[in-house]
Write a protein that holds these residues in place. Structure first.
Motif, PDB file in Angstrom:
ATOM      1  N   PHE A  66       0.829  -1.202   0.000  1.00 41.35           N
ATOM      2  CA  PHE A  66       0.000   0.000   0.000  1.00 41.35           C
ATOM      3  C   PHE A  66       0.870   1.260   0.000  1.00 41.35           C
ATOM      4  N   TRP A  67       0.537   2.222   0.825  1.00 47.73           N
ATOM      5  CA  TRP A  67       1.315   3.460   0.962  1.00 47.73           C
ATOM      6  C   TRP A  67       2.137   3.419   2.238  1.00 47.73           C
ATOM      7  N   HIS A  68       2.454   2.250   2.738  1.00 51.26           N
ATOM      8  CA  HIS A  68       3.094   2.135   4.046  1.00 51.26           C
ATOM      9  C   HIS A  68       4.454   2.813   4.116  1.00 51.26           C
ATOM     10  N   SER A  69       5.203   2.847   3.027  1.00 50.89           N
ATOM     11  CA  SER A  69       6.494   3.537   3.040  1.00 50.89           C
ATOM     12  C   SER A  69       6.294   5.027   3.336  1.00 50.89           C
ATOM     13  N   LYS A  70       5.358   5.653   2.665  1.00 50.41           N
ATOM     14  CA  LYS A  70       5.067   7.073   2.894  1.00 50.41           C
ATOM     15  C   LYS A  70       4.598   7.313   4.327  1.00 50.41           C
ATOM     16  N   ILE A  71       3.718   6.454   4.801  1.00 47.66           N
ATOM     17  CA  ILE A  71       3.175   6.616   6.151  1.00 47.66           C
ATOM     18  C   ILE A  71       4.291   6.484   7.189  1.00 47.66           C
ATOM     19  N   ILE A  72       5.179   5.509   7.020  1.00 49.37           N
ATOM     20  CA  ILE A  72       6.291   5.325   7.960  1.00 49.37           C
ATOM     21  C   ILE A  72       7.211   6.539   7.936  1.00 49.37           C
ATOM     22  N   ARG A  73       7.502   7.050   6.758  1.00 44.71           N
ATOM     23  CA  ARG A  73       8.376   8.228   6.662  1.00 44.71           C
ATOM     24  C   ARG A  73       7.725   9.459   7.297  1.00 44.71           C
ATOM     25  N   ASP A  74       6.432   9.614   7.113  1.00 46.85           N
ATOM     26  CA  ASP A  74       5.715  10.716   7.768  1.00 46.85           C
ATOM     27  C   ASP A  74       5.768  10.561   9.292  1.00 46.85           C
ATOM     28  N   ALA A  75       5.638   9.332   9.773  1.00 45.29           N
ATOM     29  CA  ALA A  75       5.697   9.084  11.224  1.00 45.29           C
ATOM     30  C   ALA A  75       7.092   9.411  11.760  1.00 45.29           C
ATOM     31  N   PHE A  76       8.126   9.043  11.011  1.00 44.30           N
ATOM     32  CA  PHE A  76       9.479   9.378  11.446  1.00 44.30           C
ATOM     33  C   PHE A  76       9.674  10.890  11.496  1.00 44.30           C
ATOM     34  N   THR A  77       9.175  11.604  10.507  1.00 41.08           N
ATOM     35  CA  THR A  77       9.290  13.069  10.504  1.00 41.08           C
ATOM     36  C   THR A  77       8.622  13.647  11.744  1.00 41.08           C
ATOM     37  N   ARG A  78       7.458  13.137  12.097  1.00 40.31           N
ATOM     38  CA  ARG A  78       6.768  13.615  13.315  1.00 40.31           C
ATOM     39  C   ARG A  78       7.613  13.315  14.548  1.00 40.31           C
ATOM     40  N   LEU A  79       8.142  12.090  14.638  1.00 43.42           N
ATOM     41  CA  LEU A  79       8.971  11.710  15.783  1.00 43.42           C
ATOM     42  C   LEU A  79      10.207  12.605  15.875  1.00 43.42           C
ATOM     43  N   ARG A  80      10.880  12.804  14.762  1.00 40.02           N
ATOM     44  CA  ARG A  80      12.080  13.645  14.749  1.00 40.02           C
ATOM     45  C   ARG A  80      11.743  15.075  15.171  1.00 40.02           C
ATOM     46  N   ASP A  81      10.704  15.641  14.583  1.00 37.92           N
ATOM     47  CA  ASP A  81      10.344  17.024  14.895  1.00 37.92           C
ATOM     48  C   ASP A  81       9.942  17.195  16.356  1.00 37.92           C
ATOM     49  N   LYS A  82       9.159  16.266  16.884  1.00 36.13           N
ATOM     50  CA  LYS A  82       8.735  16.382  18.283  1.00 36.13           C
ATOM     51  C   LYS A  82       9.877  16.096  19.261  1.00 36.13           C
ATOM     52  N   SER A  83      10.887  15.356  18.805  1.00 33.05           N
ATOM     53  CA  SER A  83      12.046  15.075  19.655  1.00 33.05           C
ATOM     54  C   SER A  83      12.881  16.328  19.887  1.00 33.05           C
ATOM     55  N   LEU A  84      12.706  17.331  19.056  1.00 30.93           N
ATOM     56  CA  LEU A  84      13.429  18.595  19.215  1.00 30.93           C
ATOM     57  C   LEU A  84      12.944  19.398  20.422  1.00 30.93           C
ATOM     58  N   TYR A  85      11.690  19.189  20.822  1.00 35.42           N
ATOM     59  CA  TYR A  85      11.148  20.009  21.894  1.00 35.42           C
ATOM     60  C   TYR A  85      10.382  19.227  22.965  1.00 35.42           C
ATOM     61  N   THR A  86      10.375  17.897  22.897  1.00 35.58           N
ATOM     62  CA  THR A  86       9.702  17.097  23.925  1.00 35.58           C
ATOM     63  C   THR A  86      10.599  15.943  24.356  1.00 35.58           C
ATOM     64  N   ASP A  87      10.135  15.212  25.351  1.00 39.63           N
ATOM     65  CA  ASP A  87      10.848  14.006  25.795  1.00 39.63           C
ATOM     66  C   ASP A  87      10.203  12.741  25.216  1.00 39.63           C
ATOM     67  N   LEU A  88       9.571  12.854  24.073  1.00 39.01           N
ATOM     68  CA  LEU A  88       8.862  11.745  23.442  1.00 39.01           C
ATOM     69  C   LEU A  88       9.684  10.458  23.335  1.00 39.01           C
ATOM     70  N   PRO A  89      10.986  10.500  22.992  1.00 40.27           N
ATOM     71  CA  PRO A  89      11.749   9.258  22.873  1.00 40.27           C
ATOM     72  C   PRO A  89      11.854   8.435  24.159  1.00 40.27           C
ATOM     73  N   VAL A  90      11.506   9.007  25.283  1.00 41.27           N
ATOM     74  CA  VAL A  90      11.502   8.241  26.538  1.00 41.27           C
ATOM     75  C   VAL A  90      10.594   7.022  26.409  1.00 41.27           C
ATOM     76  N   ASN A  91       9.552   7.142  25.583  1.00 38.68           N
ATOM     77  CA  ASN A  91       8.623   6.033  25.386  1.00 38.68           C
ATOM     78  C   ASN A  91       9.252   4.830  24.687  1.00 38.68           C
ATOM     79  N   LEU A  92      10.449   4.995  24.127  1.00 33.23           N
ATOM     80  CA  LEU A  92      11.160   3.894  23.483  1.00 33.23           C
ATOM     81  C   LEU A  92      12.022   3.106  24.464  1.00 33.23           C
ATOM     82  N   MET A  93      12.187   3.631  25.658  1.00 38.79           N
ATOM     83  CA  MET A  93      13.154   3.089  26.609  1.00 38.79           C
ATOM     84  C   MET A  93      12.531   2.038  27.528  1.00 38.79           C
ATOM     85  N   PRO A  94      13.389   1.150  28.073  1.00 41.23           N
ATOM     86  CA  PRO A  94      12.889   0.210  29.086  1.00 41.23           C
ATOM     87  C   PRO A  94      12.543   0.974  30.362  1.00 41.23           C
ATOM     88  N   GLU A  95      11.942   0.286  31.301  1.00 44.15           N
ATOM     89  CA  GLU A  95      11.527   0.933  32.545  1.00 44.15           C
ATOM     90  C   GLU A  95      12.714   1.593  33.245  1.00 44.15           C
TER      91      GLU A  95
END
Length: 189
Positions: free
Chosen positions: A131-160
């Motif tokens: 389908f369009w999954h490549s585009k959707i994944i790239r859009d999601a990465f752009t959101r993650l990268r952009d929000k990582s500039l001003y939030t602690d969002l990547p903490v959700n990737l970490m173990p406890e």
């Protein structure tokens, strides 16, 4: 194989689930076992279960639990995609979500024989995606990268339990920059 065109619009939910796996930012893919795009990789989403989901979020929660065993994780709506050429069966609409998990929380529990893969984001072009999954994944990465500039969002990737150096490594990979230890500690404090 000939694909029959449908008389109705297909509606699905598709989570883009990122984790930090074996030192790389990775996205969860599932190998499709049916047409269209049989044997291609795709997101672990699917058609909305109209009988059991009363909202988009409920539809996503059902798909996440059924295919990955995940409950109560961070996710946010990424966007809605749709067109007559997204799916060879006809008009299709999907609402995509950005989800972040620690890979140890995922129990891949879908149908027997289903193949799952944590695909390194940097190597996404190596995979045939449905389908369009490549585009959707790239859009999601752009959101993650952009929000990582001003939030602690990547903490959700970490173990406890994790260390600043572990989290710094994740930020550096997402942002594709080197961050000094002192600067990173100051930002996180």
């Amino acid at each position: 194989m000939s694909i029959k065109k449908l008389d109705w619009v297909l509606f699905s939910v598709d989570p883009v689930i990122f984790t930090y796996y074996q030192g790389q930012l990775s996205v969860l893919l599932v190998r499709r076992t049916i047409e269209p795009f049989k044997d291609y990789w795709g997101l672990p989403g699917g058609r909305v279960d109209q009988d059991n989901a009363k909202s988009l979020e409920a539809a996503l929660a059902l798909k996440l639990e059924y295919k990955t065993g995940l409950k109560e994780i961070f996710f946010e709506q990424l966007g809605t995609y749709g067109a007559d050429d997204m799916d060879p069966r006809g008009w299709s609409v999907t609402t995509a979500y950005l989800a972040l998990v620690n890979e140890s929380e995922v129990a891949l529990v879908g149908d027997a024989g289903t193949a799952y893969l944590w695909a390194p984001f940097a190597q996404l072009d190596d995979f045939e995606l449905a389908f369009w999954h490549s585009k959707i994944i790239r859009d999601a990465f752009t959101r993650l990268r952009d929000k990582s500039l001003y939030t602690d969002l990547p903490v959700n990737l970490m173990p406890e339990l994790f260390t600043y150096p572990m989290l710094k490594e994740v930020y550096e990979q997402i942002l594709d920059i080197s961050i000094s230890r002192q600067r990173f500690a100051k930002r996180m404090d």
